[in-house]
Design an enzyme around this catalytic site. Sequence first.
Site, mmCIF file in Angstrom:
data_model
loop_
_atom_site.group_PDB
_atom_site.id
_atom_site.type_symbol
_atom_site.label_atom_id
_atom_site.label_comp_id
_atom_site.label_asym_id
_atom_site.label_seq_id
_atom_site.Cartn_x
_atom_site.Cartn_y
_atom_site.Cartn_z
ATOM 1 N N CYS A 111 40.336 45.354 47.070
ATOM 2 C CA CYS A 111 40.770 46.555 46.363
ATOM 3 C C CYS A 111 39.617 47.325 46.207
ATOM 4 O O CYS A 111 38.885 46.945 45.333
ATOM 5 C CB CYS A 111 41.883 46.303 45.078
ATOM 6 S SG CYS A 111 41.875 47.818 44.294
ATOM 7 N N CYS A 115 42.320 54.840 45.813
ATOM 8 C CA CYS A 115 43.648 55.551 46.160
ATOM 9 C C CYS A 115 44.251 56.316 45.306
ATOM 10 O O CYS A 115 45.021 57.133 45.470
ATOM 11 C CB CYS A 115 44.099 54.590 47.019
ATOM 12 S SG CYS A 115 43.352 53.085 47.678
ATOM 13 N N THR A 202 44.064 50.258 37.777
ATOM 14 C CA THR A 202 42.898 49.772 38.926
ATOM 15 C C THR A 202 41.546 50.735 38.719
ATOM 16 O O THR A 202 41.897 51.927 38.841
ATOM 17 C CB THR A 202 43.751 49.987 40.283
ATOM 18 O OG1 THR A 202 44.657 49.025 40.174
ATOM 19 C CG2 THR A 202 42.703 49.677 41.182
ATOM 20 N N GLU A 268 41.078 45.694 37.031
ATOM 21 C CA GLU A 268 42.086 46.492 36.428
ATOM 22 C C GLU A 268 41.765 46.350 34.882
ATOM 23 O O GLU A 268 41.039 45.331 34.599
ATOM 24 C CB GLU A 268 43.640 45.705 36.491
ATOM 25 C CG GLU A 268 44.315 46.234 37.558
ATOM 26 C CD GLU A 268 43.812 45.556 39.038
ATOM 27 O OE1 GLU A 268 43.308 44.582 38.929
ATOM 28 O OE2 GLU A 268 43.831 46.269 40.049
ATOM 29 N N HIS A 303 51.526 56.093 47.107
ATOM 30 C CA HIS A 303 50.672 54.952 46.800
ATOM 31 C C HIS A 303 51.377 53.837 47.677
ATOM 32 O O HIS A 303 50.453 52.809 47.816
ATOM 33 C CB HIS A 303 50.646 54.477 45.374
ATOM 34 C CG HIS A 303 49.509 53.933 45.015
ATOM 35 N ND1 HIS A 303 48.233 53.832 45.327
ATOM 36 C CD2 HIS A 303 49.518 52.646 44.164
ATOM 37 C CE1 HIS A 303 47.445 53.020 45.047
ATOM 38 N NE2 HIS A 303 48.171 52.406 44.206
ATOM 39 N N TYR A 307 49.139 51.142 50.567
ATOM 40 C CA TYR A 307 49.035 49.806 50.841
ATOM 41 C C TYR A 307 48.543 49.408 52.338
ATOM 42 O O TYR A 307 48.573 48.157 52.791
ATOM 43 C CB TYR A 307 50.020 48.991 50.288
ATOM 44 C CG TYR A 307 49.764 48.623 48.728
ATOM 45 C CD1 TYR A 307 49.972 49.756 47.969
ATOM 46 C CD2 TYR A 307 49.508 47.501 48.222
ATOM 47 C CE1 TYR A 307 49.517 49.726 46.601
ATOM 48 C CE2 TYR A 307 49.309 47.567 47.086
ATOM 49 C CZ TYR A 307 49.399 48.512 46.044
ATOM 50 O OH TYR A 307 49.091 48.268 44.742
ATOM 51 N N CYS A 309 45.608 49.218 52.792
ATOM 52 C CA CYS A 309 44.456 48.644 52.353
ATOM 53 C C CYS A 309 44.554 47.220 52.627
ATOM 54 O O CYS A 309 43.704 46.473 52.887
ATOM 55 C CB CYS A 309 44.152 48.909 50.733
ATOM 56 S SG CYS A 309 45.278 48.236 49.946
ATOM 57 N N GLU A 457 48.842 41.962 43.615
ATOM 58 C CA GLU A 457 48.950 43.454 43.341
ATOM 59 C C GLU A 457 49.668 43.981 44.545
ATOM 60 O O GLU A 457 50.444 44.960 44.465
ATOM 61 C CB GLU A 457 47.721 44.163 43.567
ATOM 62 C CG GLU A 457 47.406 45.537 43.278
ATOM 63 C CD GLU A 457 46.008 45.834 43.361
ATOM 64 O OE1 GLU A 457 45.235 45.680 44.343
ATOM 65 O OE2 GLU A 457 45.796 47.067 42.673
HETATM 66 FE FE1 SF4 Z 1 43.585 48.943 45.544
HETATM 67 FE FE2 SF4 Z 1 44.877 49.025 47.952
HETATM 68 FE FE3 SF4 Z 1 46.013 50.169 45.518
HETATM 69 FE FE4 SF4 Z 1 43.796 51.536 46.907
HETATM 70 S S1 SF4 Z 1 46.066 51.105 47.638
HETATM 71 S S2 SF4 Z 1 44.123 51.125 44.718
HETATM 72 S S3 SF4 Z 1 42.780 49.583 47.553
HETATM 73 S S4 SF4 Z 1 45.494 48.020 45.894
HETATM 74 FE FE FE Z 2 47.039 48.988 43.531
#
Ligand code: SF4
Ligand code: FE
Length: 496
Positions: A111, A115, A202, A268, A303, A307, A309, A457
């Site tokens: 992570c 974001c 985060t 976190e 958000h 994801y 990510c 997460e």
């Molecule tokens: Fe982390 Fe993914 Fe959340 Fe961005 S979207 S803060 S990379 S878990």
């Molecule tokens: Fe997250």
Amino acid sequence: MYINLLERRLPMPLKTPAEYIESIKALKRTVYLFGQKIDNTVDNPIIKPSLNAVAMTYALAQKEEYRDIMTATSHITGNVINRFTHIHQSIDDLVKKSKMGRLLGAKTGCCFQRCVGMDALNALSMTTYAIDQKYGTQYYQRFLKYLQYVQDNDLVCDGAMTDPKGDRSLPPHKQEDPDLYLHVVKETKDGIIVRGAKAHQTGALNSHEVIVMPTIAMRPEDRDWAVSFAVPADAEGIIYIYGRQSCDTRKLEKYSIDQGNALFGGHEALIVFDDVFVPWDRVFMYKEYDFAGHLVERFASYHRQSYACKVGVGDVLIGATQTIAEYNGIDKASHVKDKIIEMIHLNETLYCGCIACATEGKREEPGTYMVNTLLANVHKQNITRFPYEIARLAQDIAGGALVTLPSADDLNHPEAGKWIKKYFKAKSDIPTEHRIRILRLIENITMGTAAVGYLTESMHGAGSPQAQRIMIARESNVKEKQKTAQRLAQVISSDE
Ligand code: SF4
Ligand code: FE
């Protein structure tokens, strides 16, 4: 081409990774970690990998090959800015956001934390405007001024939504302890004073700013809890308490091999607001309880798109799994090939979701592009499941050595080391240490520090699975589907 590039570079408020790290170092904050106060988070071995992951968002923006994805043109100044501070102005922006998430997930294997702030800024651009339309307030202009400050200084914002929530069956105003949802305790002519906390934040310690939002839709009795604002991360009265991760103390060991991914990680923290002052020009919602849900839904949908990510982390895990299959000499076995195909299929299905919710997005007032909320929620629902299956397949192929490997201290021991090198060797042309390193990377993503991001997460970040199912039920128009069926079955007429 050359001249265009020069022109494009002139008004560029992009920080280098080194400038970013220095700017975080300059923050004076109260931080607790393992029962101690930490003055310098930047050089702390437990925290540093997460700082490196955020620094990657600055590093890639400096590279010509990634500039199209990592940067955008500010709609307020025309400057080239980091995409993480941008307000989406088109479908193309939304698609590039998803691609940026995958890219950074693959570059860091974890992570990268930035974001949440981007999603908070985009959601606030719409909610501040909507509140002004109804109440004649001036939140949007305030927000734009703040946004320009963030863009001009290339800042990381922590988008802080999740309250501790206390008794989940009770709304904020009925909690025995009113602080379990963050709320306003005093109003002065210069601003407001707030008290409460935000949990599971985060990247909290790698952020310059904290943007606070309510965590649920609210009723009139909850108006003191309906507040949104931004404060500098080192504002007086803010306290950070760092969250533990499985295998985190491996980062303190002499050899880095056992960390699996020694360079990058996420983090976190619990952020406590112990009577923090917020000046009026940083307040974006003040007791307009009827807009709390508006902000929550927009932030949550953005958000859930973010994801993307996990698709990038999935790329890393698939690459590691194929590598260990080759190192072990099992890559030609048909069931192994098929399991790798299954992992790819699941990972690319996830990618379909985050691209689809972007391409099906639409313009909302005051010009911000919003993802398709049904598809964003479907995407996040898949994210609560598929990474677990991808991780299961990776562990299947990796074999039991994943959890029985001796330590790096033993590997480097003059006596024990020779036995490890001999008996943990697989293919003769592959050094044992390479095999161990890949196994440790798989361990890191599927049950170590990075599993926080890739698994739990994925389950709970941006809302737990049930939150998405509520949105899916609300957005999917089952009545219309019934009509299409009933028309074909000639239960109702074709023009009904
Ligand atoms: Fe982390 Fe993914 Fe959340 Fe961005 S979207 S803060 S990379 S878990
Ligand atoms: Fe997250």
